[in-house]
Design an enzyme around this catalytic site. Sequence first.
Site, PDB file in Angstrom:
ATOM      1  N   ALA A  39      14.880 -11.998  -5.026  1.00 33.75           N
ATOM      2  CA  ALA A  39      15.230 -10.928  -5.956  1.00 33.75           C
ATOM      3  C   ALA A  39      14.783  -9.575  -5.402  1.00 33.75           C
ATOM      4  O   ALA A  39      15.511  -8.579  -5.522  1.00 33.75           O
ATOM      5  CB  ALA A  39      14.584 -11.190  -7.320  1.00 33.75           C
ATOM      6  N   LYS A  78     -19.616  -2.695   4.397  1.00 28.98           N
ATOM      7  CA  LYS A  78     -19.193  -1.891   5.550  1.00 28.98           C
ATOM      8  C   LYS A  78     -18.097  -2.659   6.284  1.00 28.98           C
ATOM      9  O   LYS A  78     -18.349  -3.702   6.899  1.00 28.98           O
ATOM     10  CB  LYS A  78     -20.363  -1.602   6.487  1.00 28.98           C
ATOM     11  CG  LYS A  78     -19.986  -0.675   7.640  1.00 28.98           C
ATOM     12  CD  LYS A  78     -21.188  -0.358   8.510  1.00 28.98           C
ATOM     13  CE  LYS A  78     -20.788   0.597   9.631  1.00 28.98           C
ATOM     14  NZ  LYS A  78     -19.763   0.023  10.516  1.00 28.98           N
TER      15      LYS A  78
END
Length: 704
Positions: free
Chosen positions: A53, A138
């Site tokens: 779709a 980090k």
Amino acid sequence: MASQSPSTPRQHSLPLSGPSAAERERARWLAAELERHNYLYHTLDAPEISDDAYDALFRELTALEGRWPELRAPDSPTLRVGGGLLGGLDKKAHSRRMYGLDNVFSSAEWREFVERMRRAWDADLNGPLPLAFWCDPKLDGLALEIIYENGVLCEALTRGDGFTGEVVTAAVRTIRTVPLRLRGEGPFPARLEVRGEVVMYKQDFAALNDRQEALGQKPFANPRNAAAGTLRQLDLSVTEARPLRFLAYSLGEAQWPPATPCRLQSGLMARLADYGFLTPPQGRLCRSLEEVDDYVAWVRQERPDFLMQIDGAVAKLDDLEAQAALGYTARAPRFAVAFKFPAMQAQTLLKTIEVQVGRTGALTPVAVLEPVAVGGALVSRATLHNEDEIRARDVRVGDTVMVQRAGDVIPEVVGPVLEKRPAGAVPFVFPRTCPACGQPVYREEGEAAWRCENLTCPAIRLRAITHFVSKAGLDVQGVGQKWIEQLVTSGRVQSPADLFTLTAQELLGFERMGEVLAQKFVDALDAARHTADLRRLISALGIRHVGEQTARTLAGHFCDLDALENASAATLQALPDVGPEVASSIRNFFDSPANRETLARLKALGLWPQSGEGDAAAAARPSGPLADKRVLFTGSLDMPRDKAQKLAEAAGAIAVNSVSKKLDYLVVGDKPGSKLDKARDLGVAVLDEAAFKDLLHQSGVAPE
């Protein structure tokens, strides 16, 4: 629920002067709907519609924009598709410098950092320092800045040296987690520089490396390198096909509307999420130094379970005004710091050491280990790099060794646990013959790797034969890599000489080879055998460090391969563009008995061209001001570097890779670096790009 779709506009049989109002509305709706589904799928992992779709909506928008190009908005989802090739990456200065972070490795160092922050804080002017911190993992990726103007993506730059980055806008548009237009109703900042990290999730990285190996290509060392290499790809179809993600965590310049500024880092992270960005997972507001300690300990413990590679945690003052007041040192912000984690390690038994031969002939020692879990991955093999590293670390078979995942990805042996060394363990002796073919191996002065130079070595055979017929070699038309792979895999071709014994009849036994194609295949090889000049044959041999330019130099000074084979290293080094390293590589090649046997077969087959100073090829060489001049390029030129080099070679110049007294011209662009200083010290002539183009014109070569 999906927004209501306007009806598809009726198709007109007569050409129009522009799109209808219905088509304009349909295009706007399709673009918005596609981006909404893209956000649901790639950022929230909550798709509402099937891939089919989505593809149908995408095809409809593509068709509308193809019919009416003016309907393609700057933030159209069709701009995410990478289909073109870039000529090169431009560089551009950041409006505000992109700093790195200072590192701390312990709670004591963290408190020292806070004390330095207190000392830099002007309490008389600003009041008490607000010690609340936004903390998040980090990320171990590539730093990136994405610039939006009035909510629409307009440019993207890598961090580069912090002052100047590479322009990667087209590549960044292909990253599905990057919004082409900021989500929400606005008002949006007039300019917003969103900074963050491009990463590749661990499972996506593993799948990418599986594909690389299945295609016979070199796997990436770690997700950070894979992300960096992908973002700098000039082929955007490659960039689009690889699963990059961008996670936002800070800003450069931000021109907020008066009514909607951000005053806290925690609020900024929420705002970035509202705008449609992924942000580092499990970020948290910590209201004391102890809470930061607890958060860092938690991230370290949970590190293996994060979806992406992380190498620490980051703490930033939550108050953005306090961040601005503290400012920066010469290299890092005073208001933020990174807690760096050590590499993950484990002990295990070194069972044996295998020596592998790579596609370039380099011999690499690999430790075969008793399987051990390191950082969430089961490790059974690890690199030992080279002979010198084995000796320096004194690693022996039977040792208990410490293993770590360097960069959290590549397993390597750190060293032995000496107190556990068994009696009788002896130093490893690196082989002096190739484990794949048994021929002698060579180690050039100044290099760490031993190499096999045998053209017929099974480990390097396919690469060598493919190169032999490639454009850089004999340039045999119609004999490509796929056919070479079939011939080598079947065992029919084991050296370049075998190619010239093929018959059309036996080629018919290979898949998808018909009579006409088989005959063309044989005819192309026969034509190459009779017409190849000495320069092409030398280049085709794939001698290490001998490219097309050096092959031309050698062909101009030796009458055939017999003469080249008999040349001493001293004779070779007397030639232009041939130094000790190149001369040694040439001698190693001709000293290989297997290579001499291959050359004898080529000679018997009639592939033995003659050359010399007075031959037609030498006579046809250009004679302008760049002829036989050694030229080196440095800095950023207006034209791509490879194009400049090809133009110089077309004018008869010899392109070299380093500054020396033999260099005739250094062609300098923007930011040339140390090569310019060295050239000036040696008295080498320095040209700007305009002067270089002038010499091209004088040589009869058009620079455009």
